[in-house]
Scaffold this motif. Sequence first.
Motif, PDB file in Angstrom:
ATOM      1  N   SER A 106       0.827  -1.113   0.015  1.00  0.00           N
ATOM      2  CA  SER A 106      -0.084  -0.023   0.155  1.00  0.00           C
ATOM      3  C   SER A 106       0.929   1.254  -0.067  1.00  0.00           C
ATOM      4  N   LEU A 107       0.265   2.538  -0.072  1.00  0.00           N
ATOM      5  CA  LEU A 107       1.273   3.728  -0.408  1.00  0.00           C
ATOM      6  C   LEU A 107       2.287   3.993   0.527  1.00  0.00           C
ATOM      7  N   THR A 108       1.534   3.696   2.076  1.00  0.00           N
ATOM      8  CA  THR A 108       2.369   4.425   3.169  1.00  0.00           C
ATOM      9  C   THR A 108       3.286   3.476   3.349  1.00  0.00           C
ATOM     10  N   PHE A 168      -0.368  15.582   3.529  1.00  0.00           N
ATOM     11  CA  PHE A 168      -1.059  14.435   3.963  1.00  0.00           C
ATOM     12  C   PHE A 168      -0.815  13.945   5.354  1.00  0.00           C
ATOM     13  N   SER A 185      -0.726  11.000   6.701  1.00  0.00           N
ATOM     14  CA  SER A 185       0.017   9.664   6.451  1.00  0.00           C
ATOM     15  C   SER A 185       1.577   9.842   6.388  1.00  0.00           C
ATOM     16  N   ASP A 186       1.750  10.737   5.282  1.00  0.00           N
ATOM     17  CA  ASP A 186       2.933  11.157   4.806  1.00  0.00           C
ATOM     18  C   ASP A 186       3.876  11.632   5.778  1.00  0.00           C
ATOM     19  N   TYR A 231      -3.053  17.244  -2.215  1.00  0.00           N
ATOM     20  CA  TYR A 231      -4.428  16.597  -2.164  1.00  0.00           C
ATOM     21  C   TYR A 231      -5.427  17.713  -1.708  1.00  0.00           C
ATOM     22  N   ASP A 277       5.503  11.481  -3.704  1.00  0.00           N
ATOM     23  CA  ASP A 277       4.078  10.833  -3.372  1.00  0.00           C
ATOM     24  C   ASP A 277       3.202  11.159  -4.636  1.00  0.00           C
ATOM     25  N   ALA A 323       0.197   9.857  -5.074  1.00  0.00           N
ATOM     26  CA  ALA A 323      -1.108   9.474  -4.734  1.00  0.00           C
ATOM     27  C   ALA A 323      -2.151  10.033  -5.616  1.00  0.00           C
ATOM     28  N   HIS A 324      -2.244  11.370  -5.720  1.00  0.00           N
ATOM     29  CA  HIS A 324      -3.139  12.202  -6.497  1.00  0.00           C
ATOM     30  C   HIS A 324      -2.518  12.526  -8.228  1.00  0.00           C
ATOM     31  N   CYS A 376      -0.972   5.156  -4.455  1.00  0.00           N
ATOM     32  CA  CYS A 376      -1.924   3.866  -4.228  1.00  0.00           C
ATOM     33  C   CYS A 376      -2.625   3.626  -5.539  1.00  0.00           C
ATOM     34  N   TYR A 407      -6.091   3.184  -5.605  1.00  0.00           N
ATOM     35  CA  TYR A 407      -7.751   3.291  -5.585  1.00  0.00           C
ATOM     36  C   TYR A 407      -8.030   4.648  -5.884  1.00  0.00           C
ATOM     37  N   LYS A 408      -7.412   5.453  -6.327  1.00  0.00           N
ATOM     38  CA  LYS A 408      -7.810   6.762  -6.605  1.00  0.00           C
ATOM     39  C   LYS A 408      -7.863   6.875  -7.986  1.00  0.00           C
TER      40      LYS A 408
END
Length: 425
Positions: free
Chosen positions: A105-107, A134, A136-137, A194, A219, A221-222, A242, A244-245
């Motif tokens: 997973s991303l993190t 973010f 988590s980062d 984000y 990162d 993610a987006h 990640c 799922y986005k």
Amino acid sequence: MSLDPLLTQARLLDAADPLAPLRARFALPRDAQGEPLTYLCGHSLGLAPLDARRLIEEELDDWANLGVEGHHRARRPWIGYAELLQDGLAQLAGARRDEVVAMNSLTVNLHLMMASFYRPQGKRIAIVVEEGAFSSDRHAVVSQIQWHGLDPAQALTELAPPRGQDLIDESQLTELLAARGDEVALVLWPGVQYRTGQAFDLGRITAAAHRAGAHCGFDLAHGMGNLPLALHDDGADFAVWCGYKYLNGGPGALAGAFVHDRHARSTLPRLAGWWGHDPASRFRMEPGFVPAPGAGGWQVSNPPILSATPLLASLQLFAEAGLPGLQAKSRALTAFLEAALRERYAQALEVVTPGRPEARGCQLSLRVRAGREKGRKVIASLEAQGIVADWREPDIVRVAPVPLYNRFEDAARLVAGLDVALAAP
Ligand SMILES: *Cc1c(COP(=O)(O)O)cnc(C)c1O
């Protein structure tokens, strides 16, 4: 004010859109009456490709019928499953095939990458991140600093936008690196912020980090599936994302990482596991760890097949669409929405996301000028009207018209929905 002209214009644009048929390849969330919602939340969870169900059923069948033999004899042998995703991910990342890997997973991937690329030494201990990163980062970065026995108060450098502004100019980062670069071990930056939707010039950031003697990671993610990326040419040391986005891999989907070619045979320390071992000798199960060359050498465990499968379906749709066409549609769609919002709601809403197409992806972040209380009412009203957006404290509505499945009509519907939402007391 009648909104019909906008809707008419949107329908004409949809009729002329060569990518419009792709929408029918996704499941559209529906309201209680069975009507499709206006889904503008792909920045948070991408929609389900219809093919995902069939592909998952095939995996379940192969498991049921073959048991352990499926590792070699499944129609898509599980042993090489991560490799099935490599070409599609490499395309999206602007990378060579061996520079990307689907895993974890991303993190988790962020931690694995920092284990190798955050190597504080002497006075070079700082990790530079954006203020407001973010959560988590930030947790990952702070805990890595502590893991090395260092104090985050000294080793964490957070860069904020100029006072009273939302956006960071890359030159703030390059100036910081020029002034204090010898203290910096790692720059960790988002591809797209984000909250604001701001996209960055990754090549410029990488070059500045490298000039300072620091590693540079992103990162995405987006960013993955949203921005045109050229990670190899930009020279990033690593990137993570990640699934799922914008990648539409489903909730908690398999994520991924990029490691630049120049590190393909890196001797930097890494947190190793058997799946990162050279596949040629992985199953000899010998004690010495021989990393697979490339990003695959950072794998730890064998991949979760059922969480990887929807990604296959989604990457197939990206391939069918073609990235240049998707990019062109993305820009047109977001510009169409932005122009309508600016024209109608300049008094009520501030478009926080930059207007320059190179400085954003498809997401627009809209500040409700009247503040948090009104903003919460606006998002609730949109929801009641069947429009799915989301909310970021304290006053931001985020919407993303995603070129794979959104229509110009969806943008027009949002504008009409805002008419109702903003007019309400
Ligand atoms: C979505 C997102 C995450 C989520 O992390 P997971 O490890 O996938 O739970 C982390 N960082 C950023 C910037 C994100 O946008």
